[in-house]
Write an enzyme that holds these catalytic residues in place. Structure first.
Site, PDB file in Angstrom:
ATOM      1  N   HIS A  59     -77.271  33.635 103.305  1.00  0.00           N
ATOM      2  CA  HIS A  59     -76.986  34.598 104.374  1.00  0.00           C
ATOM      3  C   HIS A  59     -78.325  34.992 105.003  1.00  0.00           C
ATOM      4  O   HIS A  59     -79.370  34.544 104.536  1.00  0.00           O
ATOM      5  CB  HIS A  59     -76.269  35.803 103.731  1.00  0.00           C
ATOM      6  CG  HIS A  59     -75.605  36.723 104.698  1.00  0.00           C
ATOM      7  ND1 HIS A  59     -74.821  36.288 105.740  1.00  0.00           N
ATOM      8  CD2 HIS A  59     -75.560  38.095 104.767  1.00  0.00           C
ATOM      9  CE1 HIS A  59     -74.357  37.340 106.401  1.00  0.00           C
ATOM     10  NE2 HIS A  59     -74.792  38.441 105.842  1.00  0.00           N
ATOM     11  N   ASP A  88     -71.823  47.048 106.313  1.00  0.00           N
ATOM     12  CA  ASP A  88     -70.370  46.922 106.108  1.00  0.00           C
ATOM     13  C   ASP A  88     -70.007  46.713 104.640  1.00  0.00           C
ATOM     14  O   ASP A  88     -68.839  46.812 104.276  1.00  0.00           O
ATOM     15  CB  ASP A  88     -69.779  45.798 106.989  1.00  0.00           C
ATOM     16  CG  ASP A  88     -70.456  44.459 106.826  1.00  0.00           C
ATOM     17  OD1 ASP A  88     -71.677  44.428 106.559  1.00  0.00           O
ATOM     18  OD2 ASP A  88     -69.768  43.409 106.970  1.00  0.00           O
TER      19      ASP A  88
HETATM   20 ZN   LIG Z   1     -70.452  41.555 106.107  1.00  0.00          ZN
HETATM   21 ZN   LIG Z   2     -73.942  40.435 105.819  1.00  0.00          ZN
END
Ligand SMILES: [Zn+2]
Ligand SMILES: [Zn+2]
Length: 302
Positions: free
Chosen positions: A139, A66
């Site tokens: 993340h 994304d």
């Molecule tokens: Zn993302």
């Molecule tokens: Zn991500």
């Protein structure tokens, strides 16, 4: 120099009817800086009338689709629109392979050089007028948060004062702005009588797809604008933790600790067709929070 921030896409993971995937366009004078390039960015970029042949850098936060599936489309569109200027793409390890892979498989007909740089935490761009620093966000995969910091600007020049002292417009005015004093009519005149104190440069921090963390908190310190992952609302706090994202409330707490001027909630999950609850929750913690729609623009002034 003026700076404006246009939100080309404010959603995350997948688009919904209202929000495109992450991409933020910063216009700094004639230069463009694009943070992330989610799918569909090329269309939004066109709609923003950003100009296809400007000096431009693209910063990719991480290699989740994304955030970079818009790159092939962007390179393709810029080729078709006749870009000739170099394009610089900056991102974590793997970005070179991604861009090369696209270029190997797809014939792009690019008439412009594409420079791709893999970077890590530290100063990733050093420009005479600003620098961009990166830190590792928190993340599931390596993900960079970026901060653009302008260098301090010289103080405001007061032409009326210069005229009152009889200093003629021309090279002496220029000298007043660049040196501590000038000699005029046999006398030494201190510049600070005519030029105000140095002005701080603008600072913008872009931190997406991250849990709240000390690294981002430090990076964002005193930002004029912080754009921060706000994927979920409070009721999905556990999900935010599991998926390496933040709630709007967590983003607001970090904004408060970092003493930023304004916070923009970003990377809003597609499950919120109406994300107003996120704004309400964040504002309880940090009132200077903004919820942007795609294509909204914020003008930054020092
Ligand atoms: Zn993302
Ligand atoms: Zn991500």
């Amino acid at each position: 120099m003026s700076m404006s921030v246009t939100f080309l896409g404010t959603g995350g993971s997948v688009p919904n009817r209202f929000r495109n995937l992450p991409s933020v366009l910063v216009r700094r004078g004639p230069e463009l800086l694009l943070f992330d390039c989610g799918e569909g960015t090329q269309k939004q970029f066109l709609q923003a009338r950003a100009g296809m042949n400007r000096e431009m850098r693209i910063f990719i936060s991480h290699l989740h689709g994304d955030h970079l599936f818009g790159l092939p489309g962007m390179m393709h569109s810029l080729s078709f629109m006749g870009r000739t200027r170099e394009l610089e793409i900056i991102g974590p390890k793997g970005i070179v392979q991604f861009v090369r892979g696209v270029n190997r498989v797809v014939k792009l007909y690019a008439q412009f050089p594409i420079i791709v740089r893999e970077v890590s935490a530290g100063r990733v761009v050093i420009d005479p007028e600003y620098e961009v620093r990166a830190v590792w966000a928190r993340h599931g995969i390596p993900c960079l948060a970026y901060a653009l910091q302008e260098k301090p600007k010289s103080g405001r020049f007061d032409p009326a004062k210069a005229r009152r002292l009889g200093i003629p417009e021309g090279p002496l005015w220029k000298k007043l702005q660049s040196s501590p004093s000038i000699t005029f009519g046999g006398k030494r005149i201190r510049s600070r009588l005519i030029v105000g104190p140095p002005r701080r440069g603008l600072k913008l921090t872009y931190a997406v797809d991250t849990r709240p963390c000390k690294e981002v908190e430090r990076l964002a310190r005193d930002s004029d604008l912080l754009i921060h992952d706000s994927c979920f609302d409070e009721s999905s706090a556990a999900k935010a933790k599991d998926y390496g994202h933040s709630t709007a409330t967590e983003a607001a707490s970090l904004a408060k600790r970092s003493k930023v001027n304004r916070l923009v909630l970003f990377h809003i999950s597609a499950m919120y067709e109406d994300p107003k609850p996120l704004l309400r929750q964040a504002k309880r913690v940090f009132p200077h929070t903004i919820l942007c729609e795609d294509m909204d623009t914020i003008h930054l002034t020092p």
